[in-house]
Design a protein around this motif. Structure first.
Motif, mmCIF file in Angstrom:
data_model
loop_
_atom_site.group_PDB
_atom_site.id
_atom_site.type_symbol
_atom_site.label_atom_id
_atom_site.label_comp_id
_atom_site.label_asym_id
_atom_site.label_seq_id
_atom_site.Cartn_x
_atom_site.Cartn_y
_atom_site.Cartn_z
ATOM 1 N N ARG A 166 -61.492 22.338 -75.004
ATOM 2 C CA ARG A 166 -60.588 21.987 -76.102
ATOM 3 C C ARG A 166 -61.291 21.199 -77.196
ATOM 4 N N SER A 167 -62.571 20.917 -77.008
ATOM 5 C CA SER A 167 -63.263 20.099 -78.011
ATOM 6 C C SER A 167 -63.491 20.914 -79.280
ATOM 7 N N ARG A 168 -63.726 20.201 -80.366
ATOM 8 C CA ARG A 168 -63.865 20.859 -81.674
ATOM 9 C C ARG A 168 -64.991 21.895 -81.667
ATOM 10 N N HIS A 169 -66.149 21.499 -81.133
ATOM 11 C CA HIS A 169 -67.285 22.422 -81.193
ATOM 12 C C HIS A 169 -67.096 23.600 -80.231
ATOM 13 N N ALA A 170 -66.429 23.339 -79.091
ATOM 14 C CA ALA A 170 -66.166 24.449 -78.159
ATOM 15 C C ALA A 170 -65.276 25.488 -78.834
ATOM 16 N N LEU A 171 -64.251 25.032 -79.549
ATOM 17 C CA LEU A 171 -63.336 25.982 -80.198
ATOM 18 C C LEU A 171 -64.100 26.818 -81.224
ATOM 19 N N ARG A 172 -65.031 26.169 -81.901
ATOM 20 C CA ARG A 172 -65.851 26.900 -82.882
ATOM 21 C C ARG A 172 -66.715 27.956 -82.169
ATOM 22 N N LEU A 173 -67.336 27.525 -81.056
ATOM 23 C CA LEU A 173 -68.185 28.468 -80.314
ATOM 24 C C LEU A 173 -67.358 29.624 -79.765
ATOM 25 N N ILE A 174 -66.153 29.312 -79.260
ATOM 26 C CA ILE A 174 -65.295 30.364 -78.697
ATOM 27 C C ILE A 174 -64.925 31.366 -79.805
ATOM 28 N N ASN A 175 -64.613 30.852 -80.985
ATOM 29 C CA ASN A 175 -64.303 31.743 -82.124
ATOM 30 C C ASN A 175 -65.457 32.648 -82.485
ATOM 31 N N LEU A 176 -66.669 32.163 -82.239
ATOM 32 C CA LEU A 176 -67.858 32.964 -82.563
ATOM 33 C C LEU A 176 -68.256 33.892 -81.409
ATOM 34 N N GLY A 177 -67.472 33.854 -80.308
ATOM 35 C CA GLY A 177 -67.746 34.757 -79.185
ATOM 36 C C GLY A 177 -68.616 34.142 -78.101
ATOM 37 N N PHE A 178 -68.808 32.811 -78.130
ATOM 38 C CA PHE A 178 -69.678 32.169 -77.137
ATOM 39 C C PHE A 178 -68.883 31.496 -76.018
ATOM 40 N N GLU A 179 -67.741 32.076 -75.604
ATOM 41 C CA GLU A 179 -66.935 31.395 -74.584
ATOM 42 C C GLU A 179 -67.680 31.246 -73.267
ATOM 43 N N GLU A 180 -68.549 32.197 -72.943
ATOM 44 C CA GLU A 180 -69.297 32.062 -71.679
ATOM 45 C C GLU A 180 -70.238 30.858 -71.717
ATOM 46 N N ASP A 181 -70.765 30.550 -72.901
ATOM 47 C CA ASP A 181 -71.626 29.366 -73.034
ATOM 48 C C ASP A 181 -70.842 28.094 -72.715
ATOM 49 N N VAL A 182 -69.600 28.045 -73.215
ATOM 50 C CA VAL A 182 -68.786 26.840 -73.015
ATOM 51 C C VAL A 182 -68.543 26.644 -71.516
ATOM 52 N N ALA A 183 -68.196 27.730 -70.822
ATOM 53 C CA ALA A 183 -67.949 27.632 -69.375
ATOM 54 C C ALA A 183 -69.237 27.218 -68.654
ATOM 55 N N TYR A 184 -70.343 27.792 -69.042
ATOM 56 C CA TYR A 184 -71.619 27.485 -68.384
ATOM 57 C C TYR A 184 -71.995 26.008 -68.602
ATOM 58 N N CYS A 185 -71.874 25.540 -69.832
ATOM 59 C CA CYS A 185 -72.305 24.163 -70.154
ATOM 60 C C CYS A 185 -71.421 23.108 -69.494
ATOM 61 N N ALA A 186 -70.205 23.520 -69.047
ATOM 62 C CA ALA A 186 -69.302 22.564 -68.388
ATOM 63 C C ALA A 186 -69.523 22.516 -66.882
ATOM 64 N N ARG A 187 -70.480 23.278 -66.365
ATOM 65 C CA ARG A 187 -70.730 23.250 -64.909
ATOM 66 C C ARG A 187 -71.492 21.982 -64.539
ATOM 67 N N LEU A 188 -71.147 21.442 -63.384
ATOM 68 C CA LEU A 188 -71.645 20.112 -63.022
ATOM 69 C C LEU A 188 -72.727 20.178 -61.938
ATOM 70 N N ASN A 189 -73.796 19.406 -62.151
ATOM 71 C CA ASN A 189 -74.827 19.199 -61.119
ATOM 72 C C ASN A 189 -75.390 20.503 -60.544
ATOM 73 N N GLN A 190 -75.789 21.383 -61.422
ATOM 74 C CA GLN A 190 -76.337 22.673 -60.980
ATOM 75 C C GLN A 190 -77.854 22.606 -60.797
ATOM 76 N N MET A 191 -78.496 21.626 -61.412
ATOM 77 C CA MET A 191 -79.963 21.602 -61.437
ATOM 78 C C MET A 191 -80.476 20.193 -61.194
ATOM 79 N N ASP A 192 -81.621 20.141 -60.521
ATOM 80 C CA ASP A 192 -82.171 18.822 -60.189
ATOM 81 C C ASP A 192 -83.267 18.389 -61.145
ATOM 82 N N ILE A 193 -83.420 19.083 -62.256
ATOM 83 C CA ILE A 193 -84.543 18.722 -63.125
ATOM 84 C C ILE A 193 -84.127 17.752 -64.234
ATOM 85 N N VAL A 194 -85.100 16.961 -64.674
ATOM 86 C CA VAL A 194 -84.874 16.009 -65.763
ATOM 87 C C VAL A 194 -85.947 16.248 -66.826
ATOM 88 N N PRO A 195 -85.609 16.940 -67.920
ATOM 89 C CA PRO A 195 -86.605 17.152 -68.975
ATOM 90 C C PRO A 195 -87.025 15.821 -69.616
#
Ligand code: MLT
Length: 239
Positions: free
Chosen positions: A201-230
């Motif tokens: 529901r965030s402003r930037h997510a709505l913008r991304l969803i409008n541009l067709g990037f809804e899968e990105d929003v779902a992916y970026c909201a996933r928690l603790n998937q990786m153990d790396i620290v850049p």
């Protein structure tokens, strides 16, 4: 006891004063960087502008140009800023020169801090463990969106804060934890779904969803998937 605080938007110059700085740009630069390194990219080189990115890429071999302006891949770039494009097939063994609107701006503004790392929901737990080992003050630096507060970054800061112990909370950190409670029940079994709902529901997510990037929003909201620290070292983000 070390102190942890939160900055809510990108600015031109941040005085880190010895603190470890965590750059958080959930949608999407942080999530993209974490994914690229997880998938075998050798290093991500953040740069401020499209022309700098082109020059930087021309000086190197085995390099991909990536990034966005207004969330869209610039002309002649190999990749945009969708984390889903940074597959092992695309990035394994390669360096990526990355320019984004807010994420790389935040990164450039703390270039002189002694330790700069990247945080996202994808690696939140790994970031918290890293910060505990460092035993130094921490600045959770939300990139925000065009100088404005971004809900998704602040919720991610709250999730990292919640996992950190023992730290003393400065004003920004206290506010972040308190504010996040109106969106998330941190101990609920469906917390990841709550994160997804709030982020969507965030402003930037709505913008991304409008541009067709809804899968990105779902992916970026996933928690603790990786153990790396850049970690930023000599201008490059490495694993
Ligand atoms: C940024 O750095 O501004 C973002 O990552 C924009 C985007 O969603 O691509």
């Amino acid at each position: 006891m070390p102190v942890v605080d939160v900055l809510f938007t990108a600015t031109d110059l941040v005085q880190a004063n010895g603190a470890v700085v965590v750059i958080i740009d959930v949608l999407r630069a942080s999530s993209t960087i974490v994914t690229a390194l997880q998938n075998g990219c050798q290093a991500v080189i953040p740069v401020g502008s499209i022309s700098e990115a082109q020059k930087e890429a021309a000086r190197r071999e085995n390099v991909l140009l990536a990034g966005e302006r207004n969330a869209i891949k610039p002309e002649h770039f190999h990749l945009g800023n969708s984390p889903l494009e940074f597959t092992p097939e695309a990035v394994q063994g390669k360096k990526v020169v990355l320019t984004t609107t807010n994420g790389t701006r935040a990164l450039k503004s703390v270039e002189n801090a002694c330790t700069v790392i990247i945080g996202s929901f994808l690696n939140a737990r790994a970031v918290a463990r890293f910060l505990e080992r460092e035993e130094r003050d921490v600045l959770l630096y939300c990139a925000g969106s065009d100088g404005r507060f971004a809900l998704e970054d602040t919720l991610c800061a709250a999730e990292i804060l919640r996992q950190l112990k023992p730290f003393s909370l400065a004003d920004g950190a206290r506010w972040t934890l308190q504010g996040a409670k109106s969106y998330l029940d941190f101990s609920a079994p469906d917390k990841e779904f709550q994160i997804f709902k709030a982020v969507s529901r965030s402003r930037h997510a709505l913008r991304l969803i409008n541009l067709g990037f809804e899968e990105d929003v779902a992916y970026c909201a996933r928690l603790n998937q990786m153990d790396i620290v850049p970690l930023l070292k000599d201008g490059k983000l490495i694993k």
